[in-house]
Every structure is written in structure tokens, then in C-alpha cells.
Design a protein around this motif. Structure first.
Motif, short mmCIF file in Angstrom:
data_model
loop_
_atom_site.label_atom_id
_atom_site.label_comp_id
_atom_site.label_asym_id
_atom_site.label_seq_id
_atom_site.Cartn_x
_atom_site.Cartn_y
_atom_site.Cartn_z
N LEU A 61 0.82 -1.21 0.00
CA LEU A 61 0.00 0.00 0.00
C LEU A 61 0.85 1.26 0.00
CD1 LEU A 61 -2.90 -1.00 2.44
CD2 LEU A 61 -2.94 -0.90 -0.06
N ASN A 62 2.05 1.17 0.58
CA ASN A 62 2.97 2.31 0.57
C ASN A 62 3.87 2.32 -0.66
OD1 ASN A 62 2.66 3.96 3.14
ND2 ASN A 62 2.72 1.88 3.96
N GLN A 63 3.59 1.40 -1.58
CA GLN A 63 4.23 1.37 -2.89
C GLN A 63 5.74 1.15 -2.83
OE1 GLN A 63 2.81 4.83 -5.05
NE2 GLN A 63 0.67 4.30 -4.69
N HIS A 64 6.15 0.36 -1.84
CA HIS A 64 7.55 -0.05 -1.74
C HIS A 64 7.78 -1.42 -2.39
CE1 HIS A 64 8.01 3.35 0.78
NE2 HIS A 64 7.56 2.81 1.89
N CYS A 65 6.77 -2.28 -2.37
CA CYS A 65 6.90 -3.63 -2.90
C CYS A 65 5.62 -4.03 -3.60
CB CYS A 65 7.22 -4.61 -1.77
SG CYS A 65 7.32 -6.33 -2.32
N ASN A 415 7.08 -16.71 -10.32
CA ASN A 415 6.37 -15.60 -9.71
C ASN A 415 7.38 -14.52 -9.34
OD1 ASN A 415 4.21 -14.17 -8.48
ND2 ASN A 415 4.94 -14.84 -6.50
N LEU A 416 7.04 -13.29 -9.65
CA LEU A 416 7.95 -12.18 -9.41
C LEU A 416 7.34 -11.17 -8.45
CD1 LEU A 416 8.93 -11.60 -13.14
CD2 LEU A 416 10.47 -12.43 -11.38
N ALA A 417 8.15 -10.61 -7.62
CA ALA A 417 7.79 -9.44 -6.82
C ALA A 417 8.81 -8.36 -7.12
CB ALA A 417 7.78 -9.77 -5.33
N GLU A 418 8.44 -7.12 -6.91
CA GLU A 418 9.29 -6.02 -7.35
C GLU A 418 9.39 -4.95 -6.27
OE1 GLU A 418 9.32 -4.58 -11.65
OE2 GLU A 418 8.01 -3.13 -10.64
N ILE A 419 10.62 -4.67 -5.85
CA ILE A 419 10.88 -3.62 -4.87
C ILE A 419 11.13 -2.32 -5.61
CG2 ILE A 419 12.25 -2.98 -2.85
CD1 ILE A 419 10.85 -5.81 -2.79
N HIS A 420 10.43 -1.27 -5.22
CA HIS A 420 10.58 0.04 -5.85
C HIS A 420 11.54 0.87 -5.00
CE1 HIS A 420 7.26 0.07 -8.99
NE2 HIS A 420 7.38 -1.17 -8.55
N LEU A 421 12.82 0.76 -5.36
CA LEU A 421 13.88 1.39 -4.57
C LEU A 421 13.77 2.91 -4.58
CD1 LEU A 421 16.84 -0.88 -5.69
CD2 LEU A 421 15.85 -0.77 -3.40
N ASN A 422 13.19 3.46 -5.61
CA ASN A 422 13.06 4.92 -5.70
C ASN A 422 12.14 5.49 -4.63
OD1 ASN A 422 11.08 3.45 -7.35
ND2 ASN A 422 10.20 5.47 -7.73
N THR A 423 11.36 4.63 -3.97
CA THR A 423 10.46 5.11 -2.92
C THR A 423 11.06 4.92 -1.52
OG1 THR A 423 9.33 2.98 -2.59
CG2 THR A 423 8.51 4.40 -4.37
N ILE A 424 12.31 4.45 -1.44
CA ILE A 424 12.91 4.10 -0.15
C ILE A 424 14.16 4.95 0.10
CG2 ILE A 424 13.89 2.22 1.22
CD1 ILE A 424 12.32 0.25 -0.53
N GLN A 432 14.47 -0.70 3.93
CA GLN A 432 14.95 -1.60 2.88
C GLN A 432 14.72 -3.06 3.28
OE1 GLN A 432 19.07 -0.43 1.85
NE2 GLN A 432 18.51 1.61 2.58
N ASP A 433 15.04 -3.38 4.53
CA ASP A 433 14.82 -4.75 5.02
C ASP A 433 13.35 -5.15 4.87
OD1 ASP A 433 17.45 -4.68 5.69
OD2 ASP A 433 17.15 -4.77 7.86
N ASN A 434 12.46 -4.26 5.27
CA ASN A 434 11.03 -4.57 5.24
C ASN A 434 10.55 -4.80 3.81
OD1 ASN A 434 10.84 -4.31 8.01
ND2 ASN A 434 10.08 -2.21 7.95
N ALA A 435 11.03 -3.98 2.89
CA ALA A 435 10.59 -4.11 1.50
C ALA A 435 11.04 -5.44 0.90
CB ALA A 435 11.11 -2.94 0.68
N PHE A 436 12.31 -5.79 1.09
CA PHE A 436 12.81 -7.04 0.50
C PHE A 436 12.25 -8.27 1.22
CE2 PHE A 436 15.75 -4.16 -1.52
CZ PHE A 436 15.93 -4.73 -2.77
N ARG A 512 23.50 -7.04 0.51
CA ARG A 512 22.63 -7.03 1.69
C ARG A 512 21.19 -7.37 1.31
NH1 ARG A 512 19.78 -3.53 4.97
NH2 ARG A 512 20.06 -3.90 7.19
N TRP A 513 20.71 -6.79 0.23
CA TRP A 513 19.34 -7.07 -0.20
C TRP A 513 19.18 -8.54 -0.57
CZ3 TRP A 513 19.73 -2.42 -4.04
CH2 TRP A 513 19.66 -1.21 -3.33
N ALA A 514 20.16 -9.09 -1.28
CA ALA A 514 20.09 -10.51 -1.67
C ALA A 514 20.07 -11.40 -0.44
CB ALA A 514 21.27 -10.87 -2.56
N ASP A 515 20.85 -11.06 0.58
CA ASP A 515 20.89 -11.86 1.81
C ASP A 515 19.55 -11.85 2.53
OD1 ASP A 515 23.52 -12.54 1.36
OD2 ASP A 515 24.36 -11.04 2.72
N ILE A 516 18.88 -10.70 2.54
CA ILE A 516 17.57 -10.60 3.18
C ILE A 516 16.57 -11.52 2.48
CG2 ILE A 516 15.60 -9.08 3.64
CD1 ILE A 516 17.70 -6.79 3.86
N VAL A 517 16.59 -11.51 1.16
CA VAL A 517 15.68 -12.36 0.38
C VAL A 517 15.95 -13.83 0.69
CG1 VAL A 517 15.05 -13.11 -1.94
CG2 VAL A 517 15.37 -10.67 -1.47
#
Length: 777
Positions: A61-65, A415-424, A432-436, A512-517
Motif C-alpha cells: 500500500l505504501n508502494q515499496h513492494c 512468480n515475481l515481486a518487485e521492490i521500488h527502490l526509488n520510494t525508499i 529496505q529490510d522490510n521491503a525485500f 545485503r538485499w540478496a541476503d535478506i531475500v
């Protein structure tokens, strides 16, 4: 309160065109309603805890993911809850064409909105039977002759006493694909007559304009008869032998063309061929030609080949000259892509090749002797027992690609999900942790789906595939590092002290992002007793969803700091009138031409069937100190390659979808970079290479057109003036875009949903001089 950020001026147009469904009262969903529908359904499928659902919902809803485009459309619908329709949740698939049933599967996937990859190497299509019977279509009965209560849903074949066959095409997805497959099977089955007369009855198929229940959209069987005739023509052309790769490709793409003309917005495809398949390599040569007046025409026999990207699969390192010739071909024609197979297979076996030494050993063996490479995989598997030969074959076939090339596997759904880094915020590590983490939960949830087709079910069981992607990386890095990073990029990413610091920081974020995933998906799978995927991260080209937040696509730079974004709509689409009231210019689309091929200028001309809405756009960092001085069209190949390989090696475990733009003088350098990467095993699998349009020629009315700040300010001020007048018209303090749209909308207007691939790769990309902007507002 606005639904979308001010830095995403195209968001309303894209969301209400592509993702918003009709509610029971006939109104379109708001963004919040659509996303709540989607995430709630994903949470149900994934058996989320309240905490997991809350996190995923908050990030969406906050358009991060964001979820995949297909899930955004079908999740939470009755149609999407049925097992036979599960494929409709997935943006991308790949299928080995090694038996006749594969044709049916691929057409059905396209009809459900999924992008379709097809593996057409000789080792696959040689398993197809020969064409031993010719077909003569005696007649085709018109669609819609039979009223709904009496229509057949399933296709029926009736053998007449005189040896003729009547095909009663059923009024359903299954009906269409069964008729298509059945005709191919007739050609591959021996008949004493050698030629079978066929009567195709479309009477049960609902006529154009009748609503499709469940999936959405309306029926349009306009290309169905043409598809059957073209398919029969291809089959008859192969009489007495097996289909070659181009004929096999055309059989698939004719079905895709029929689907596009039906109820799917557009289709996307990837077709992979053997590296020595010269006929396939040249299959699109002559596809386009110009007459004496300069008008373009398409070869009708090859027209369907436009439905997919083509790539050649190299199982060894090609020599430098081959690589350079491939790039030259792509510069002039857009075709000739190279895939490096050993790297793809190695990445797709990361559970066994779990460190750099093992991976290198496997690739070295594969380049020398594939059998030795297979034995090496078996040996690594030994502690777990003896590997099933079927699994070994599957492991060595995991180099199939989805349409945009970001997923590797065989007979897969992803199945794909997409993180919108421009909003973070780059400084907010928790955000960042929450989005990934939310993205990882979204993709893992759909691993509970069980497919009803054996090949896809087995592949899911033996090699579950997920893909957590991101978009807006370029924006994120500019916000993180400012103008000095941009200056370094424009200079080719030189190895200076500052440059090394930038590289180190890029590494930090990506790893770091890859490790969170990985941590999130593994924990989720272990908790639910699901097999762990061995590759989890990717970067898709990110098309329409990027426009929802104004992100630069995937890892790529934007076209410019400011540009006109043109989006195509049907002339009668209610969104056109609403967007004009919202302050945007509307002009005829490229398809609107007179009898001499000249573009039309008047949207009221009856020959205009499609229009372009022109939206002035400014990237989120355009006004940061010093960031406005760089001409992004001059970003060198070395910088694009450097950033791409950073992502490929420090974030991506599948493949990174990449479109590298280059000029003719950069061909030798680009050839050197790609060739050396394959030689040294530094990560290259495949990439799209695109000539910069300013290096060839410019074309009018293309999707992106760079503009200067003063032009942007003028266009934007005009739009704001239009919007400031709306409260007085509607007699209220604030007016939403949906309220404006509702004055033109009708519950009878069809909404189709997103396609399997909705990326900018599907669009012609170009740049023009700012002074060519037409002032149409």
C-alpha cells in the motif's frame, strides 16, 4: 489525498488502464482496493501469519513492494482460485518444445496472460514427429451462429463417412487450444488418404464483443480462422519431414498473434535456437521492407515472428568475431542475441555448485565434455543418494529463458515481486529490510500452487523458482551518492579512489538485499515443508509497474532527467477524455496514417483508432544539486556494463534483464566486454543490445522524448492549470482522478488486465532533440 506520488505522473493512466478491475457496482477499483484484493489473496495462498500479512500489505500500500503484474490482476478473483487457471498468476514461463502437447501448453499459457518462452534447439524439436498427412480446409463456418444455451464449450472432432473431419471449435480457452493442437496432431498422424479434408465450424465460438466471464475482457475471434489457415499452411509446407525450427516457431507465434487479437492486451515471447541454426538466425531478415514512397510493410508470411524475441544458445564460448558480428547485427536490425549456456546451467544448479570453485570446475568440464560435467553433478549429489536420471536431465536443461530473459530454468513458471527502490530512503536500512522481506514472502507464497500439467508440476517439485526483483536502482544510487556518482558514471566508472568507494557501497547494498531475500525465503520454505529454491533473485525490465511510482526501469538509467512519456490508448477509451481533463495532451498514435503512409494530426479524423497521451515527466532527483547537468544519452557502454555486472554478480542469482544502448563506435568495446566475460566466467548469460536512435535516425511520436527544464515546466504548468479548475466544476475542495474518469466511464467498457510481459523492452525506444516536441496542449 492523491493515490500516487507527484514523481509518477503516468501512474493514474497506467493503473486504471492495466490493473484496476470492475467492482460489483460497475465502478473501477482504487489502488488501495486493488492492492488489498491482491495481497489478501496472496496471504491466503501462502498461509501467512497476521504479522506476515501486515508487513506485505503495508509495503504494498505504501508502494515499496509490488506483486507481479499478472497476480495484481487475477489474485482475489474466482477465476484465479481455480487450479486450471493458476498459470494466469505468473508473468513468465518457459517450455521445452519436445512433444506435440507443448504447442497446446504454450497457447494456453498465452491465453491466460503469461509470457511464453519456448526452447527450440534441434535437440528438442528433433523429438517431434514428422508431418505425414496434408490438410485441405474445405470451409470455415462463421463464429457466433449458435446461441449461448446451445454452445459447446469443448472442441469436438467428427469423422465423416467420406473421410472428412469436422472440427467443432469449443467456446472456451480449452476449446481453442484443443482445436489448435488437434489440427497439428492430424498432420502428424498417418492417413491412408494422405490428404484430409477439414471443415472448421466456429459456430459455437461467441462473437466479437461478447463479455468473457472470470478472466476479463471481451471475445474477439477475428483472427481465429486466419490462425487455423496459417497453421495448416505451415504444416503442409513441412509434409514428408519434421518441422524445422522456424516452422515450429511460426506455429507457436501464429497462435500468439491470434491471442493478442482476442482478449489479451499483448503477448510476450522468447524463442531459443541452436547456435548453428542459420535459418533461425536469419528468420527475421526481410521481415520489414520499404516501398518507393518510403512506407514500411511487413512480410505477411513472417509477420507472426514479431511476437517474440529470438536468441541463439551457445554451449561453448564463441570466438570474438562471432560476438562482434552478433552485436553489429543487433545494431542494424535488433536481432542476433547470444546466450551463454554454461553460465546459466551453473547458476541453475547453485544448490550443488555452491561456491566459486565448484561453479568454475563445472563450467570448465561442460566446455570440454558435457558428459563429464553431468558426472560431476552426480558426484556432488552422492551424499544425498543416487540422482534420478530424469532429475539429471532436468538439471542440464535449466537454461530456458522467459520473454525478457531474467529467469533461467526448464519447463518453469516464475512468480515475481518487485521492490521500488526509488520510494525508499538509502539511509533507512530498516525500510529496505522490510521491503525485500515483503517481496520474498510474496514470491514464496505461490510455491503452494500445484500445477495440473505434469511437466510444470514436476519442474515445480524438483526446481521451485521464485524471483525477487527491484526497479529504480539508478534513482536509488543517485539519491544515495548524488552528483559525484553521476559524474563518475558519465566518465565510464574509472578506477579512481572515489570510484572504488562507490563500487564498495554498491556491493554493500546489493549483497545485503540478496541476503535478506535468501534468509526470508529459506525460513518460509522450511516452516511450510516446501523445497528450497536454489536461486531467488533477479532483475526484470520493469515496465508499467515502474510507472506507478516513477521509477527508472530495473537497474537502467532513465531516458533523461525530464521527458515526455507517451502512452497508447484506444481512441474510445474513457481514460483518454479523463486524462485530457487532467491536463495532458492527446495526439494520434503512430498507427494513424493516411493512404500515403503519412501520420495523421487530428484525433477527430475517423481514420484514427489509437491515440497517444503525452505526459510530462521529471525524475525524482532531477533538481538535486548538480544532477541536471548530465546528458544521459551519452552514458557510455562501459558504465552501463559496469553497473549491469555489479547487479549480476552481487544481487542476481537468476539473470539480470539488461538492455544496453550503444553507438556504432562502441561495438568493438562491447564485443570485448561480452567475449571476455564468457571467457573468464564473470557472469554474462544474455542481454539485449539496442542501437541508440540518435546514432541511426529519429522517429516521431515514440514513447520517450527528452525535453529541457523550461519545456517541462511549461507543460507541467498547463496540466496543473487544468487540474486547479476541477474543484469548481465538481463543486468540492479536492477532486481525484477516478472521479474525473467516472464521468466518462461505463461498466460496459472492457478492462483487460496486464500482459505477461509489460516491460519497456516491448516498446520502441528512442530519443529525440528537445526542440522536436510538439506543443499540442
Amino acid at each position: 489525498m492523491p493515490e500516487f506520488q507527484s514523481s509518477a505522473p503516468s501512474a493514474e493512466a497506467v493503473f486504471y488502464r492495466t490493473y484496476s478491475r470492475r467492482k460489483a457496482d460497475g465502478q473501477r477499483e482504487t489502488f488501495k482496493e486493488a492492492m488489498t484484493r491482491c495481497v489478501s489473496s496472496i496471504a491466503d495462498v501462502g498461509l501467512f501469519t497476521n504479522e506476515e500479512k501486515s508487513l506485505v500489505m503495508d509495503q504494498a500500500l505504501n508502494q515499496h513492494c509490488f506483486p507481479s503484474g499478472r497476480a495484481f490482476w487475477v489474485a482475489g478473483t474466482e477465476w484465479g482460485s481455480q487450479q486450471k487457471n493458476f498459470s494466469g498468476w505468473y508473468n513468465c514461463t518457459s517450455t521445452n518444445v519436445n512433444e506435440i502437447s507443448a504447442f497446446r501448453h504454450i497457447m494456453e499459457l498465452a491465453m491466460m496472460g503469461s509470457g511464453t518462452g519456448a526452447m527450440l534447439e534441434q535437440s528438442n524439436i528433433n523429438s517431434l514427429p514428422a508431418i505425414v498427412t496434408q490438410i485441405n480446409i474445405v470451409s470455415v463456418e462463421d463464429a457466433g451462429d449458435i446461441l449461448p444455451p446451445d454452445r459447446l464449450e469443448q472442441t469436438e472432432f467428427l469423422n465423416l463417412d467420406n473421410g472428412n473431419i469436422v472440427v467443432y471449435v469449443g467456446d472456451s480457452r480449452e476449446g481453442w487450444v484443443d482445436a489448435y493442437l488437434g489440427i497439428i496432431e492430424i498432420a502428424a498422424e498417418f492417413s491412408a488418404k494422405k490428404t484430409v479434408d477439414l471443415i472448421i465450424d466456429l459456430g459455437n465460438v461467441r462473437p466479437a464483443g461478447e463479455r468473457l466471464q472470470g478472466f476479463g475482457g471481451t471475445a474477439n475471434p477475428v483472427k481465429l480462422e486466419d490462425m487455423f489457415r496459417r497453421v495448416v499452411g505451415i504444416l503442409n509446407g513441412a509434409y514428408g519431414r519434421r518441422l524445422n525450427s522456424v516452422e515450429t516457431c511460426l506455429l507457436i507465434d501464429e497462435a500468439s498473434a491470434c491471442v493478442v487479437a482476442g482478449n489479451i492486451r499483448r503477448s510476450a515471447g522468447m524463442r531459443q535456437f541452436s547456435s548453428d541454426d542459420t535459418e533461425a538466425a536469419d528468420s527475421k531478415s526481410g521481415l520489414y521492407s520499404q516501398d518507393e514512397e518510403g512506407n514500411w510493410r511487413v512480410d505477411p508470411k513472417k509477420e507472426a515472428l514479431r511476437m517474440a524475441n529470438h536468441t541463439l544458445c551457445f554451449h561453448t564460448v564463441p570466438d570474438f568475431d562471432t560476438v562482434e558480428e552478433s552485436i553489429k547485427k543487433q545494431f542494424y536490425s535488433g536481432e542476433g542475441a547470444i546466450q551463454y549456456v554454461p553460465e546459466a546451467i551453473a547458476r541453475a544448479n547453485a544448490d550443488l555448485l555452491c561456491n566459486p570453485q565448484r561453479k568454475k570446475q563445472f563450467i570448465d568440464l561442460y566446455l570440454q565434455d558435457k558428459n563429464e560435467a553431468a558426472e560431476y553433478l552426480e558426484a556432488l549429489y552422492q551424499p544425498s543418494g543416487v540422482m534420478d536420471p530424469k532429475e539429471l536431465s532436468h538439471r542440464l536443461s535449466r537454461y530456458g529463458l522467459n520473454p525478457c530473459g531474467e529467469i533461467i530454468g526448464t519447463d518453469f513458471h516464475c512468480n515475481l515481486a518487485e521492490i521500488h527502490l526509488n520510494t525508499i530512503d538509502p539511509n533507512d536500512t530498516q525500510a529496505q529490510d522490510n521491503a525485500f522481506k515483503a517481496g520474498a514472502l510474496q514470491v514464496a507464497a505461490l510455491l503452494h500452487h500445484e500445477f495440473y500439467i505434469d511437466r510444470y508440476r514436476y519442474s515445480r517439485e524438483i526446481d521451485p523458482i521464485v524471483g525477487v526483483s527491484f526497479t529504480g536502482l539508478f534513482d536509488f544510487f543517485v539519491h544515495a551518492f548524488g552528483a559525484p556518482w553521476l559524474d563518475w558514471m558519465m566518465k565510464g566508472r574509472p578506477s579512481t579512489n572515489l570510484g572504488r568507494k562507490f563500487i564498495k557501497r554498491e556491493h554493500y547494498y546489493l549483497r545485503r538485499w540478496a541476503d535478506i531475500v535468501r534468509y526470508t525465503v529459506i525460513n518460509y520454505c522450511d516452516k511450510h515443508g516446501l523445497r528450497r529454491p536454489n536461486r531467488l533473485t533477479t532483475v526484470q525490465p520493469a515496465g508499467t509497474k515502474s510507472l506507478l511510482t516513477g521509477a527508472s526501469s530495473g537497474w537502467h538509467p532513465p531516458k533523461a532527467q525530464r521527458f515526455i512519456r507517451r502512452i497508447t490508448f484506444g481512441k474510445s477509451d474513457p481514460l483518454v477524455s479523463a486524462l485530457r481533463d487532467w491536463g495532458y495532451s492527446v495526439i494520434p498514435a503512430q498507427s494513424a496514417k493516411d493512404e500515403n503512409g503519412n501520420l495523421l494530426d487530428d484525433i477527430l479524423d475517423p481514420r484514427v483508432q489509437e491515440v497517444l497521451v503525452e505526459i510530462p515527466t521529471e525524475v525524482s532527483w532531477a533538481n538535486l544539486p548538480g544532477c541536471d547537468q548530465f546528458d544521459l544519452s551519452k552514458l557510455p557502454v562501459s558504465s552501463q556494463w559496469g553497473l549491469y555486472m555489479q547487479v549480476q554478480n552481487y544481487y542476481t542469482e537468476h539473470n539480470t534483464s539488461a538492455t544496453i544502448e550503444f553507438r556504432e563506435e562502441e561495438i568493438p568495446l562491447l564485443a570485448k566486454l561480452i567475449h571476455e566475460s564468457m571467457q573468464l566466467g564473470t557472469g554474462y548469460i544474455s542481454a539485449a543490445l539496442l542501437a541508440r536512435f540518435d546514432a541511426n535516425e529519429t522517429f516521431p511520436r515514440l514513447p520517450f522524448e527528452p525535453i529541457k527544464k523550461d519545456v517541462y515546466d511549461r507543460w507541467n504548468k498547463t496540466a496543473e492549470t487544468y487540474r486547479s479548475a476541477l474543484p469548481a466544476i465538481f463543486k468540492k475542495e479536492e477532486v481525484s482522478f477516478l472521479e474525473v474518469l467516472s464521468t466518462y466511464d461505463s461498466a460496459d467498457y472492457e478492462l483487460k488486465g496486464s500482459a505477461g510481459c509489460d516491460s519497456d523492452k516491448c516498446l520502441a525506444e528512442s530519443q529525440k532533440d528537445a526542440d522536436q516536441v510538439g506543443q499540442k496542449i
